[in-house]
Design a protein around this motif. Structure first.
Motif, PDB file in Angstrom:
ATOM      1  N   UNK A 631      32.964  37.565  41.037  1.00 18.93           N
ATOM      2  CA  UNK A 631      32.561  38.884  41.488  1.00 18.93           C
ATOM      3  C   UNK A 631      33.524  39.739  41.300  1.00 18.93           C
ATOM      4  N   UNK A 632      33.253  41.207  41.736  1.00 18.74           N
ATOM      5  CA  UNK A 632      34.217  42.127  41.666  1.00 18.74           C
ATOM      6  C   UNK A 632      35.385  41.828  42.581  1.00 18.74           C
ATOM      7  N   UNK A 633      36.610  42.065  42.221  1.00 17.71           N
ATOM      8  CA  UNK A 633      38.063  41.760  42.952  1.00 17.71           C
ATOM      9  C   UNK A 633      38.461  42.951  43.126  1.00 17.71           C
ATOM     10  N   UNK A 634      39.001  43.315  44.420  1.00 22.81           N
ATOM     11  CA  UNK A 634      39.763  44.421  44.549  1.00 22.81           C
ATOM     12  C   UNK A 634      41.301  44.226  44.754  1.00 22.81           C
ATOM     13  N   UNK A 635      42.032  44.242  43.496  1.00 25.05           N
ATOM     14  CA  UNK A 635      43.384  43.725  43.370  1.00 25.05           C
ATOM     15  C   UNK A 635      44.683  45.124  42.813  1.00 25.05           C
ATOM     16  N   UNK A 647      66.377  53.520  35.931  1.00 23.10           N
ATOM     17  CA  UNK A 647      65.993  54.243  34.634  1.00 23.10           C
ATOM     18  C   UNK A 647      64.951  53.613  33.916  1.00 23.10           C
ATOM     19  N   UNK A 648      64.529  52.361  34.016  1.00 22.99           N
ATOM     20  CA  UNK A 648      63.582  51.586  33.261  1.00 22.99           C
ATOM     21  C   UNK A 648      62.257  51.657  33.928  1.00 22.99           C
ATOM     22  N   UNK A 649      61.430  51.747  32.895  1.00 25.26           N
ATOM     23  CA  UNK A 649      60.051  51.781  33.476  1.00 25.26           C
ATOM     24  C   UNK A 649      58.868  50.702  33.084  1.00 25.26           C
ATOM     25  N   UNK A 650      58.212  50.175  33.588  1.00 24.84           N
ATOM     26  CA  UNK A 650      57.202  49.213  33.113  1.00 24.84           C
ATOM     27  C   UNK A 650      55.702  49.713  33.356  1.00 24.84           C
ATOM     28  N   UNK A 651      54.998  49.387  32.733  1.00 24.12           N
ATOM     29  CA  UNK A 651      53.571  49.816  32.958  1.00 24.12           C
ATOM     30  C   UNK A 651      52.822  48.427  33.248  1.00 24.12           C
ATOM     31  N   UNK A 652      52.054  48.657  34.071  1.00 20.20           N
ATOM     32  CA  UNK A 652      50.963  47.629  34.607  1.00 20.20           C
ATOM     33  C   UNK A 652      49.580  48.147  35.035  1.00 20.20           C
ATOM     34  N   UNK A 653      48.483  47.731  34.509  1.00 26.09           N
ATOM     35  CA  UNK A 653      47.433  48.081  34.698  1.00 26.09           C
ATOM     36  C   UNK A 653      46.422  47.041  35.149  1.00 26.09           C
ATOM     37  N   UNK A 654      45.381  47.374  36.187  1.00 27.32           N
ATOM     38  CA  UNK A 654      44.625  46.085  36.670  1.00 27.32           C
ATOM     39  C   UNK A 654      43.336  46.833  36.520  1.00 27.32           C
ATOM     40  N   UNK A 655      42.266  45.797  35.837  1.00 23.58           N
ATOM     41  CA  UNK A 655      40.816  46.280  35.545  1.00 23.58           C
ATOM     42  C   UNK A 655      39.911  45.111  36.174  1.00 23.58           C
ATOM     43  N   UNK A 656      38.891  45.460  36.674  1.00 22.31           N
ATOM     44  CA  UNK A 656      38.043  44.231  37.262  1.00 22.31           C
ATOM     45  C   UNK A 656      36.572  44.507  36.852  1.00 22.31           C
ATOM     46  N   UNK A 657      35.903  43.541  36.748  1.00 21.37           N
ATOM     47  CA  UNK A 657      34.504  43.635  36.748  1.00 21.37           C
ATOM     48  C   UNK A 657      33.856  42.272  37.433  1.00 21.37           C
ATOM     49  N   UNK A 658      32.715  42.241  37.377  1.00 22.51           N
ATOM     50  CA  UNK A 658      32.123  41.108  38.208  1.00 22.51           C
ATOM     51  C   UNK A 658      32.288  39.406  37.767  1.00 22.51           C
ATOM     52  N   UNK A 726      50.335  49.854  41.617  1.00 24.45           N
ATOM     53  CA  UNK A 726      49.313  50.256  41.083  1.00 24.45           C
ATOM     54  C   UNK A 726      48.033  49.455  41.321  1.00 24.45           C
ATOM     55  N   UNK A 727      46.893  50.113  41.470  1.00 19.81           N
ATOM     56  CA  UNK A 727      45.528  49.431  41.734  1.00 19.81           C
ATOM     57  C   UNK A 727      44.569  50.088  40.862  1.00 19.81           C
ATOM     58  N   UNK A 728      43.671  49.276  40.437  1.00 21.97           N
ATOM     59  CA  UNK A 728      42.582  49.535  39.921  1.00 21.97           C
ATOM     60  C   UNK A 728      41.363  48.520  40.296  1.00 21.97           C
TER      61      UNK A 728
END
Length: 732
Positions: A631-635, A647-658, A726-728
């Motif tokens: 199911x949909x997960x809140x993460x 000075x370093x940056x990383x990109x991290x994205x989270x996407x969720x569906x059912x 981050x959270x999505x």
């Protein structure tokens, strides 16, 4: 053990045919008579007639009267060893009766007089007995003066033997008479009684043969040559399988075999004694091996010196918790002499026996406990494995002792355990005999103490050129075995990769750490990465010693519990690197890479760990981690580099569906990273807890500049530094 009647020469006509009594009567039916004799008042023994009257007040049958006579004399007359009367009269019998002290030949004479009063037929037999100074080393012929007397008694038409003197006690090693009342000499089977009695009346062997009550009588030479089997040997049902002669001449090592025909023996022992001094010799000259599964005992011996006889005594018991000689029963004794050079290869200096001391079941072993080769094992090489079936996990601590060493070594042993089998591995670097001891913990006991459970005698023919010690192991409820490195000291170029496998419940936590060799303090986690593989129930530890040229202690911890911390140490190693690693360090992390909590409570399937790797390797700086959900997960996800560079940056994205949770990352610098996935339960949407940690290994940086991805109306995108997260969530 009965025997047929003798059809040979007949006794005087007044005594009738000599039909043997067969087996000993059932003594349980005579307990009433035994109690009656115990309650006899002193005045009952003033005369033979008064004692006979007291006996007849309770005893009516011939068997009861004979039993009463035997019990009264063996329980009330003490031996006066200072004299032996040549001629005996009724006055002598009554005097001994009143004083409670009798000469050696008065014991059975009193019994003979009482039986005559009852009208029970009896005959005094003279001959030889293997007691009171008897030795098979002394010549015994028909011209030798007889040393003993006993009675032949007719009960209900059948004849048997009884010896009231030997039935009352024996002499100790110091020459003192000790009262030890026994039923052994009350109407036993004739062949049992004649194992230490030989009738010789008037120096006439032929005329004496009918009084053996044997179908096939033996001669004096045969009697003299046979081993003297003591009472316990018959009562415990121990039979001689290899040697029946009391005198044994051999060269080198000798093996004597015995068999428990009635009940399995629980203990067995053997010891040499010096015939001149009576002193016991060191225990490294004899090794008793007891295999209760086949009811067989084997004694391996090495005669102390050549050209001289040495006494070998054997001891045994059915149920004991101690193996001290004082608590064991004396079975028999042999006299051994080596005619050639004495083998100098000793056994371990051990007073006990080789075998299982206690019931295997109480420690978790199956009833058929024991190696396939029994408890005496011969090994061609310097390494061997012993496997023991179990019905549940057992807790074992083994030690190995070389025969010529005083200390016991645990580093020469290793243990692997699963639910159905315990495997003990040993290594030996010297040729000769070893004692392997299994110390176990009672599965029903709350005590932390280990009990000596079993011993094995192991002979190594071709030892290892050099002993490689096993890692130091701790044996506990978490069942883990070593897969890769089975040595305590490990030398590598820059790093060591150690593999472990859970053999019981699934591993839930696994941690490793380096300890400073001088201070004992834990060092930075950047030198170690512990990763769990749930599909194989394995753990991999990659360890890089902080400095080269020095042994660093690596401690390994494990747990099979969901909530408990991995606080149980299972092994420790000493690792030396020839060169300090120049590779990128691991994240400074004291935990492990794997699941921190149950996936189901956050909306993932139960097999989340089985289908997922926790060491993620990407050749470029971009990758996507796709995790199936229910199911949909809140993460939310956090990516932290091993080297903290703001000075370093990383990109991290989270996407969720059912059905799916997607984590996308872009990494700008190669190296190691720790990716932490945190989730919230449905009933607490704002409370996030760590679910899993992933070790991310990036070979090359991303060629793309960090750009926000396609924005959904109900999703969120976060750019992360080393401290941001981050959270999505929600459906998309």
């Amino acid at each position: 053990m009965g025997c047929g009647a003798s059809a040979a020469a007949q006794p005087p006509h007044s005594l009738g045919p000599l039909v043997p009594i067969g087996d000993q009567p059932d003594l349980r039916s005579l307990r009433r008579i035994d109690e009656h004799i115990k309650l006899a008042p002193p005045e009952a023994a003033q005369t033979l007639q008064s004692l006979a009257a007291y006996i007849e007040s309770a005893a009516s049958t011939e068997l009861e009267k004979v039993r009463a006579v035997y019990m009264w004399i063996t329980g009330n007359i003490t031996l006066d060893s200072s004299e032996t009367k040549a001629q005996l009269s009724l006055r002598d019998a009554e005097s001994a009766l009143q004083r409670g002290i009798g000469a050696k030949n008065e014991f059975n004479f009193i019994a003979h007089c009482l039986l005559r009063i009852f009208g029970v037929a009896s005959k005094q037999i003279t001959g030889f007995a293997k007691d009171f100074g008897y030795s098979p080393l002394k010549a015994l012929t028909v011209d030798t003066r007889v040393n003993h007397d006993w009675l032949a008694v007719r009960v209900d038409g059948k004849w048997g033997f009884m010896d009231c003197l030997l039935g009352s006690g024996c002499f100790s090693d110091s020459g003192v008479f000790e009262r030890r009342q026994t039923d052994f000499y009350f109407l036993p089977a004739p062949e049992v009684f004649l194992s230490d009695h030989f009738p010789l009346l008037n120096s006439n062997p032929e005329a004496s043969k009918p009084w053996q009550l044997m179908k096939d009588p033996i001669d004096l030479e045969t009697f003299h040559s046979r081993v003297r089997r003591r009472e316990a040997c018959y009562r415990l049902g121990v039979q001689l399988r290899s040697h029946s002669s009391a005198l044994i001449d051999s060269s080198g090592q000798m093996k004597l075999r015995f068999w428990a025909a009635q009940n399995p023996l629980s203990h067995f022992g053997a010891a040499f004694f010096n015939l001149e001094t009576g002193e016991r010799c060191r225990s490294s000259l004899a090794a008793a091996v007891l295999d209760w599964r086949c009811r067989e005992a084997v004694v391996l011996v090495r005669v102390p010196t050549s050209g001289t006889y040495w006494e070998l005594r054997l001891f045994a018991a059915i149920e004991l918790t101690s193996v001290e000689d004082a608590h064991l029963e004396w079975l028999a004794f042999f006299y051994l002499k080596s005619s050639g050079p004495v083998d100098k290869e000793p056994f371990p200096d051990f007073d006990g026996f080789y075998g299982a001391k206690l019931d295997p079941h109480i420690f978790g072993f199956k009833k058929e406990f024991g190696s396939s080769d029994g408890f005496c094992i011969e090994v061609d090489g310097g390494e061997c494995s012993l496997r023991f079936p179990t019905y549940m996990p057992v807790r074992v601590s083994p030690t190995l002792q070389f025969a010529k060493a005083l200390d016991q070594q645990s580093s020469s042993c290793s243990v692997e355990m699963d639910y159905l089998m315990l495997t003990v591995r040993i290594r030996m670097s010297r040729a000769g005999f070893y004692r392997l001891t299994l110390n176990c913990k009672d599965i029903y006991s709350v005590s932390s103490a280990y009990t000596e459970f079993a011993n094995f005698l192991i002979r190594c023919k071709k030892p290892l050129p050099k002993l490689v010690a096993f890692p130091r192991l701790w044996h506990h409820r978490h069942l883990v075995k070593l897969v890769s490195h089975t040595e305590e000291s490990i030398q590598v170029y820059t790093e060591a990769v150690l593999k472990f496998k859970g053999t019981g419940k699934p591993l839930k936590q696994f941690i490793a750490r380096f300890v400073h060799p001088r201070t004992g303090q834990r060092v930075s986690g950047q030198h170690i990465a512990a990763v769990l593989d749930y599909r194989r129930n394995e753990a991999t530890v990659t360890a890089r010693p902080p400095t080269s040229g020095t042994f660093w202690e690596l401690q390994v911890f494990a747990s099979t519990d969901d909530e408990a911390s991995a606080s149980d140490v299972i092994a420790s190693y000493q690792i030396l690197a020839r060169q300090t690693s120049s590779a990128s360090p691991f994240p400074d992390f004291s935990g492990f890479y794997g699941l921190c909590s149950s996936p189901r409570k956050f909306g993932f399937s139960a097999n989340f760990g089985d289908s997922q790797e926790f060491w993620l390797k990407t050749p470029v700086g971009e990758f996507e981690l796709r995790l199936p959900t229910l199911g949909t997960v809140r993460a939310m996800a956090v990516l932290k580099p091993a080297l903290k560079d703001r000075t370093e940056q990383q990109l991290c994205t989270v996407e969720s569906n059912s059905r799916l949770l997607s984590i996308r990352t872009r990494i700008l610098r190669p190296g190691f990273y720790r990716l932490t996935l945190s989730c919230a339960e449905a009933d607490e949407p704002n409370s996030f807890a760590a679910l899993a940690n992933f070790l991310v290994e990036c070979a090359a940086a991303s060629s793309s500049e960090p750009q926000p991805g396609r924005q959904r109306a109900d999703s969120k995108l976060w750019r992360l530094s080393d401290t941001d997260s981050g959270v999505a969530y929600d459906d998309w």
